[in-house]
Write an enzyme that holds these catalytic residues in place. Structure first.
Site, short mmCIF file in Angstrom:
data_model
loop_
_atom_site.label_atom_id
_atom_site.label_comp_id
_atom_site.label_asym_id
_atom_site.label_seq_id
_atom_site.Cartn_x
_atom_site.Cartn_y
_atom_site.Cartn_z
N HIS B 61 0.84 -1.21 0.00
CA HIS B 61 0.00 0.00 0.00
C HIS B 61 0.87 1.25 0.00
CE1 HIS B 61 -3.94 1.92 1.68
NE2 HIS B 61 -3.24 2.81 1.03
N ARG B 65 1.97 8.80 -6.51
CA ARG B 65 1.48 10.08 -7.06
C ARG B 65 1.65 10.26 -8.56
NH1 ARG B 65 -1.55 10.48 -2.77
NH2 ARG B 65 -0.56 11.31 -0.90
N HIS B 179 -11.03 0.82 1.57
CA HIS B 179 -10.78 2.00 2.43
C HIS B 179 -12.08 2.18 3.22
CE1 HIS B 179 -9.54 6.37 3.13
NE2 HIS B 179 -10.82 6.38 3.44
N ASP B 305 1.06 2.67 3.73
CA ASP B 305 0.19 3.77 3.27
C ASP B 305 1.02 5.03 3.03
OD1 ASP B 305 -2.00 5.18 2.46
OD2 ASP B 305 -3.04 5.16 4.39
N HIS B 309 3.12 14.28 0.69
CA HIS B 309 2.47 15.56 0.39
C HIS B 309 3.54 16.64 0.49
CE1 HIS B 309 -1.68 14.22 0.28
NE2 HIS B 309 -1.46 13.50 1.37
#
Lengths: 317, 425
Positions: B61, B65, B179, B305, B309
């Protein structure tokens, strides 16, 4: 303790009881000054205060403006409309601009909780929180505490009720923290949708019946009910809210005769409280406003490193 | 090209092996696993004294991007971060821009990944455009190389659509990765609902937002006889629901992420947006339940996960900052420090969650050390400390709540497909 040994005033949680008492004692000095013909002192001469408001506010901003002016600070106002937040300049960039202008104090109101804390980590200027999201409104809590102290001399042992939309209230959170630090018993009152059980972490009681609670209270603080909460089904109607949780004339008759009635303003007549309640001698809403200026002067003064002020010297000539 | 890994402690959860053994790699295959392998002429040697020799780690996971936000991370860049962090296989989530909902995009990821150091297995969208309305062309996507389906980043809100996805995917025997979040209950929440959200005046996300959808999806898996895999489990309640579902014979597996067994929502006041992710950090009770779920095997997988960012996006008011933290670089140190050292996990218990278990769930030919297997090996020194700092974090974005932490567990070598793709300097 000589002054506030801190850069910022962000919340009540991080203040010690001594610091709260210190702010209140000095506030008394500034309040006494208001009765004089000359109401300003040159404590902040040469310092620049910027009020940076990301959320509309009239009274809090006016109160800070007046406090800064009465201390002879240079004052600039920066209003950012909430709509421009997304596409506009970031908070960090805005504040770096202010810092480049050598601003000494930033008084910030922001719709996002913890925004002043985020800011304070990234800037050298003093940050004073004028309300962030649902999180904290420390100057309101300090003026509320001062207002009760002025009436009763001490908060220790008083039973204070806070009524209304506790969940979404920064005033409630800061008031609870301040009143508990000063030794009060605090009970929150409102429907369970607006008074979550998690608030028990503050060591408060919760009541869903204003009628049961009222006869026990020394102080009642009525919070402003926001009409828009109805849309989230947090309560069914203002009519039903008024019926269960408003301070009515009929309910007032069952209060202790010396109960102090407070409201952070602006008031919704006929929702949190009846018209006739506003004009009672027990109601100190206007004094809270006066005290707000004194408490904010005290905060500026102490953050600037001022020594404690106890008594006002006799006015000359 | 031959490489002999000598003097290491081989941990192979697939076979329960925990022994001092040498490993011989020839080209892209493991040739031999035994004690005292002689180093032939022309062979490379890795001295793994004091180290664990593990099957190459698998992170099922990650968010790389690309396509869409190559400024934040790319498939190749992310693969290099993974290699540095001990991973030889990763599964990329489908919520890119545009989302991975057609075979051309699956092939694009596979092609791009060929230039990188490790194996990348694309996860494709359950629904077209991640819109939650129509199921994607699952057969075509699998033919192109997708290994599972997920709309991760957002839930599949429609129960009937989730049912159809679980049913349709049965003919490929691949899991639907859920999810689990009830968006209505999440409302505009940004952190765990509880004492900390109350104190900080931040809107809360109750654990029930996750648990309701896990309950629903478990029942839909029962109804459809499909394979459900629950992403990023964060609450004790979720562990209980999945335990019950497994006991009832429902085909459900699940994963958690290292931050859920390492941190609680106490971190938010200090770390602000660096501690903001979905699902949110929960309470100490939940953290302990996650550890217990890993120990008992209710939780099958640890996946990071990994969600980069940019600093610009994270350096905003907490409410406006995006959800997500990076996780690749800190995964091994947190597993060693929190699970092995603090909670007494054996290496097999800890590392099966990130080797053979995800390989089995996704049917990847990976996650084992045996003769003939693909030569993916990770060598870790569990006693060497690492400091999580700007230099340690090689991701483009350094959005992590673990900055400044000193942890045990240093990745020494990563070998992918017989190539040494990372060596600690």
């Amino acid at each position: 303790m000589n002054s506030l040994k801190r850069k910022d005033l962000l919340d009540i949680q991080s203040l010690s009881t001594e610091e709260i008492n210190l702010i209140c004692r000095s506030a008394k000095y500034f309040k006494d000054m208001f009765t004089r013909s000359v109401k300003s002192v040159p404590v902040l001469r040469g310092k620049t205060v910027c009020t940076l408001f990301y959320e509309p506010s009239t009274r809090t901003r006016l109160s800070f403006d007046l406090a800064a002016k009465r201390l002879s600070a240079d004052l600039i106002n920066f209003t950012v409309s909430t709509s421009s937040v997304v596409k506009g300049e970031s908070l960090i960039d805005t504040v770096h601009t202010l810092e480049a202008m050598k601003v000494d104090y930033i008084v910030m109101r922001h719709a996002a909780s913890m925004a002043p804390h985020f800011l304070s980590k990234n800037i050298n200027a003093s940050v004073i929180n004028a309300g962030d999201g649902f999180h904290a409104h420390p100057t309101q809590a300090l003026l509320d505490a001062y207002s009760i102290l002025e009436k009763r001399g001490s908060i220790e042992g008083l039973h204070i009720g806070i009524v209304g939309d506790i969940r979404h209230s920064r005033v409630a959170r800061s008031d609870i923290e301040a009143f508990k630090k000063l030794g009060a018993k605090v009970t929150l009152c409102g429907p369970p949708t607006l008074v979550p059980d998690e608030f028990r972490i503050y060591g408060v009681d919760i009541s869903y019946s204003l009628d049961d609670l009222l006869p026990h209270l020394d102080v009642i603080n009525l919070l402003r009910m926001q009409k828009e909460r109805q849309r989230g089904s947090l309560f069914p109607s203002l009519r039903e809210y008024h019926k269960n949780f408003a301070l009515t004339v009929e309910r007032f008759r069952r209060c202790r005769p010396d109960i102090i009635i407070m409201h952070p303003g602006p008031i919704n007549r006929g929702i949190e409280l009846d018209n006739a309640i506003v004009d009672l001698p027990n109601t100190i809403i206007n004094e809270q406003v006066t005290n707000g200026v004194a408490v904010r002067m005290s905060i500026f003064y102490l953050l600037a490193g001022g020594a404690p002020l106890e008594n006002l010297p006799e006015e000359q000539g | 090209m031959k490489i002999v890994i000598k003097n290491g402690r081989v941990i192979d959860p697939a076979t329960g092996t925990d022994a001092m053994l040498d490993v011989l790699i020839e080209d892209d295959r493991i040739r031999q696993l035994s004690a005292g392998i002689k180093v032939g002429e022309g062979s490379g040697v890795i001295d793994a004294s004091g180290c664990l020799v593990l099957p190459g780690l698998i992170d099922m996971h990650v968010h790389f991007r690309e396509p869409g936000r190559e400024d934040v991370e790319t498939i190749i860049g992310g693969s290099m971060v993974a290699a540095r962090s001990g991973f030889t296989s990763v599964c990329t989530m489908a919520n890119t821009t545009p989302p991975i909902d057609n075979q051309a995009l699956v092939r694009f990821i596979k092609l791009e990944a060929e230039k990188g150091p490790i194996s990348v297995f694309p996860i494709a969208a359950v629904t077209k455009g991640l819109q939650g309305e129509e199921i994607s062309e699952m057969g075509e996507l699998i033919n192109a190389g997708a290994v599972a389906f997920s709309d991760d980043g957002r839930p599949i809100s429609s129960s009937i659509l989730m049912r159809r996805a679980l049913e349709y995917s049965r003919m490929f025997d691949v899991p639907i990765l859920s999810h689990a979040e009830d968006l209505e209950l999440t409302d505009e929440g940004i952190m765990n609902e509880g004492f900390n959200s109350t104190l900080l005046g931040l809107k809360g996300i109750p654990g029930e937002s996750e648990e309701i959808i896990i309950s629903r999806d478990s029942l839909l898996a029962r109804l459809s006889k499909g394979r459900l895999h629950v992403c990023h489990v964060s609450t004790g309640g979720s562990v209980g629901i999945i335990r019950n579902a497994k006991q009832a014979g429902i085909r459900v597996t699940c994963e958690t992420a290292p931050h859920y067994f390492s941190l609680t929502d106490d971190a938010v006041a200090d770390q602000l947006s660096m501690a903001k992710m979905k699902p949110p950090l929960r309470t100490e009770t939940d953290r302990l339940a996650i550890i217990e779920g890993l120990k008992s095997g209710v939780i099958d997988v640890i996946a990071t996960d990994h969600a980069p960012h940019s600093l610009n996006e994270k350096m905003q008011e907490l409410e406006y900052a995006p959800f997500g933290i990076i996780g690749l670089e800190t995964a091994v140190p947190l597993i060693i420090t929190v699970l092995v050292k603090d909670n007494g996990f054996s290496y097999i218990e800890a590392f099966e969650k990130i080797t053979i278990n995800p390989a089995r769930i996704l049917k990847l030919p990976k996650g084992e050390i045996k003769a003939g297997a693909e030569a993916d090996i990770t060598i870790i020194n569990p006693e060497r400390k690492v400091l999580v700092d700007e230099e340690f974090l090689v991701s483009k974005c350094k959005n992590t709540p673990f900055m400044g932490r000193e942890l045990y567990g240093s990745v020494e070598y990563t070998i992918s497909n017989g190539n040494i793709v990372y060596t600690r300097k």
